[in-house]
Enzyme design. Structure first.
Site, short mmCIF file in Angstrom:
data_model
loop_
_atom_site.label_atom_id
_atom_site.label_comp_id
_atom_site.label_asym_id
_atom_site.label_seq_id
_atom_site.Cartn_x
_atom_site.Cartn_y
_atom_site.Cartn_z
N ASN A 163 44.48 27.85 50.54
CA ASN A 163 45.78 28.52 51.19
C ASN A 163 46.24 27.58 52.45
O ASN A 163 47.32 27.38 52.90
CB ASN A 163 45.43 29.96 51.94
CG ASN A 163 44.27 30.09 52.78
OD1 ASN A 163 43.62 29.28 52.56
ND2 ASN A 163 44.21 31.19 53.16
N GLY A 242 36.65 31.21 52.30
CA GLY A 242 36.84 31.83 51.11
C GLY A 242 36.62 33.38 50.91
O GLY A 242 36.38 33.82 52.02
N SER A 243 36.55 33.89 49.67
CA SER A 243 36.38 35.14 49.74
C SER A 243 34.89 35.55 50.09
O SER A 243 34.04 35.09 49.93
CB SER A 243 36.56 35.86 48.25
OG SER A 243 35.71 35.37 47.39
N THR A 244 34.94 36.96 50.43
CA THR A 244 33.72 37.45 50.80
C THR A 244 32.41 37.67 49.50
O THR A 244 31.47 37.17 49.64
CB THR A 244 33.65 38.95 51.56
OG1 THR A 244 34.47 38.74 52.59
CG2 THR A 244 32.33 39.72 51.71
N VAL A 246 32.58 35.30 47.11
CA VAL A 246 31.94 34.15 46.80
C VAL A 246 31.01 33.72 47.91
O VAL A 246 30.23 32.95 47.75
CB VAL A 246 33.18 32.97 46.44
CG1 VAL A 246 32.43 31.86 46.58
CG2 VAL A 246 33.77 33.61 45.08
N GLY A 247 31.42 34.17 49.16
CA GLY A 247 30.79 33.77 50.28
C GLY A 247 29.16 34.20 50.35
O GLY A 247 28.28 33.59 50.63
N GLU A 264 33.21 31.44 56.48
CA GLU A 264 34.56 31.94 56.96
C GLU A 264 35.27 32.74 55.79
O GLU A 264 35.66 32.38 54.65
CB GLU A 264 35.47 30.78 57.41
CG GLU A 264 35.06 30.03 58.55
CD GLU A 264 35.03 31.05 59.73
OE1 GLU A 264 35.43 31.95 59.76
OE2 GLU A 264 34.23 30.25 60.76
N CYS A 298 43.56 34.47 55.48
CA CYS A 298 42.46 35.41 55.86
C CYS A 298 42.95 36.25 56.90
O CYS A 298 42.50 37.53 57.24
CB CYS A 298 41.28 34.64 55.91
SG CYS A 298 41.39 33.34 56.85
#
Ligand SMILES: O=CCCC(=O)O
Length: 498
Positions: A163, A242-244, A246-247, A264, A298
């Site tokens: 993004n 990235g997304s939670t 994948v995090g 993040e 985000c």
């Protein structure tokens, strides 16, 4: 390479589409490549190497070799080279902006905005490089002193989202390079060329080969490549945005070897407007925040809560402002709303709008459906929904699309409870002219960042990062961001005769 580009580059070296490892242009061992798609047309316009696990070791070893010498550079040398990189990026601004539009879909003006934001990080870490300091401590034991020093942790891996690909590559890489670390960047499959371009400019600026390597991969190759980077014994730090979902995976991989990591992750950010707010101010900030990159940030306002006394008036203001947006290809004159970056985002946005409508929401502007004009791009008209309630998907998950939902609330206690009723805690926004309330909200909203009469609180000088399931660690800001790439070592001395 670069001949497929639908635009001309002033610096044709930025059109090289191979990975950058050890200062060399490198392809995947398999020889395979993947297509880069323009979200504004749905068409492929370039291709990059589809690297896999077998490509990781050589890149990490190169970064490790570079680390052996680069970590010994003085902080001033690092700062001076960062400054040259900063200048090279600014000089390549027009080329980078065009690449950004064709990778992400964002309008050209926003691409320039991202570049201006991105170079605040190179600039900031020029200053940070020379401000790292240890401490000295007088021991409780007679004749003893202790000192601390900060040292770069080693090779860092950066997993960068699509993004804000330049801003977030620079936010991570500038901090790492300022600290004395070397870095391997794995950009998203949607946005590999911006990362390759800025890494080539780093080489031109004087960073040694291997200081900033880039490995590109496809969507299919991403999990394996990311895992191989996280588990490689010579990688000492992982920074992920990235997304939670994948995090949690990345964090788990790092935890296996107790590796340092910065996460993040997703946001589900509340944007709260009280009866006594300056509505023009709140509207202006909301419009900037919500439609920025078609809602794909985000920190975007995910849940908009408006107090009952100004609810109808504010909804009208939002509808009138949304009507002024001009949707189109990012390179088209006058475009203020581009496409979303991936078709997956359109599927998700339609599902969210449908869910909200089934649970009682009302569409007051737009359709909540993908654009059916046959342009081939991934467009959705800006859509505004009212009567949003907390049980809707739009309230519970990150929207990441140009869908704006508005809820009504009555009291301060109620809205704080609703705003905090999420696993996420990235940033919250509140608009009121009551100073006591502003302070209460600052303290009581559960978020790593709070915008008070402000819709944009991302900056190089303030720590950026979430709490709860929005992540851990900080990027940007004084001391904290550079320390993410350093270890603190303490030395204890026994001094005879003291
Ligand atoms: O989407 C995440 C980053 C956005 C920002 O830095 O403001």
């Amino acid at each position: 390479m670069g001949s497929q580009f639908p635009f001309t580059l002033a610096d044709s070296s930025l059109g090289q589409l191979n990975c950058l490892v050890d200062g060399e242009s490198v392809v995947a061992k398999s020889g395979k490549r993947f297509d880069v798609i323009d979200p504004g047309s749905g068409k492929s316009w370039a291709s990059c190497p589809d690297c896999r696990e077998e490509d990781v070791d050589a890149a990490v070893r190169s970064s490790h070799r570079a680390f052996q010498s680069y970590s010994k550079w003085t902080p001033r040398q690092r700062a001076q080279t960062l400054l040259k990189w900063h200048q090279e990026i600014i000089a390549a601004r027009d080329d980078l902006a065009k690449i950004l539009v064709h990778e992400t879909g964002k309008p050209l003006a926003e691409a320039y905005g991202e570049l201006d934001y991105a170079t605040t990080f190179t600039w900031w870490f020029v200053g940070e490089a020379e401000r790292v300091q240890g401490s000295s401590i007088v021991s409780a034991i007679p004749g003893r002193r202790a000192v601390t020093i900060k040292q770069p942790v080693g090779v860092a891996a950066a997993l960068v989202p699509w993004n804000f690909p330049i801003a977030l590559t620079l936010r991570k890489a500038s901090a790492a390079l300022a600290a004395g670390c070397t870095m391997i960047v794995k950009p998203s499959p949607e946005t590999p060329i911006t990362a390759l371009s800025v890494a080539r400019l780093a080489l031109k600026a004087g960073f040694p080969p291997g200081a900033l390597n880039v490995l590109t991969t496809s969507l299919e190759g991403t999990p394996g490549l990311a895992e191989a980077l996280c588990l490689h014994p010579l990688v000492k730090k992982v920074t992920f945005t990235g997304s939670t979902r994948v995090g949690k995976i990345i964090s788990g991989l790092c935890a296996r070897n107790l590796k340092k990591s910065t996460m993040e992750l997703g946001g589900n950010c509340p944007f709260i407007i009280f009866d006594d707010a300056n509505l023009d101010q709140a509207l202006g900030q909301l419009m900037g925040l919500k439609w920025r990159h078609a809602g794909q940030a985000c920190v975007s306002s995910n849940r908009v809560y408006v107090q009952r006394g100004v609810y109808d008036k504010f909804v009208d203001l939002v509808i009138n402002a949304a009507a002024l947006l001009k949707m189109g290809h990012g390179m088209a004159e006058g475009t203020t709303l581009g496409p979303v970056t991936t078709p997956r985002s359109l599927d998700r946005a339609e599902e969210m709008a449908k869910d909200a409508l089934a649970k009682g929401a009302k569409i007051v502007f737009g359709t909540g459906l993908r654009d059916a004009s046959g342009s081939g791009g991934y467009f959705m008209e800006p859509t505004v929904l009212t009567n949003i309630t907390d049980d809707m998907l739009m309230s519970q998950e990150e929207i990441f699309a140009p869908l704006l939902g508005i809820s009504v609330f009555d009291t301060e206690d109620e809205v704080i409870q609703r705003a905090n009723n999420t696993a996420m805690g990235l940033t919250s926004y509140a608009f009121t002219k009551n100073v006591d309330r502003l302070w209460r909200l600052f303290e009581l909203l559960e978020a790593g960042m709070v915008g008070l009469n402000t819709g944009n609180n991302s900056s190089a000088e303030a720590p950026f990062g979430g709490i709860k399931e929005s992540g851990s660690g900080k990027e940007s800001g004084k001391d904290v961001a550079i320390e993410e790439f350093m270890i603190t070592k303490s030395g204890t001395f026994t001094i005879e005769g003291l």
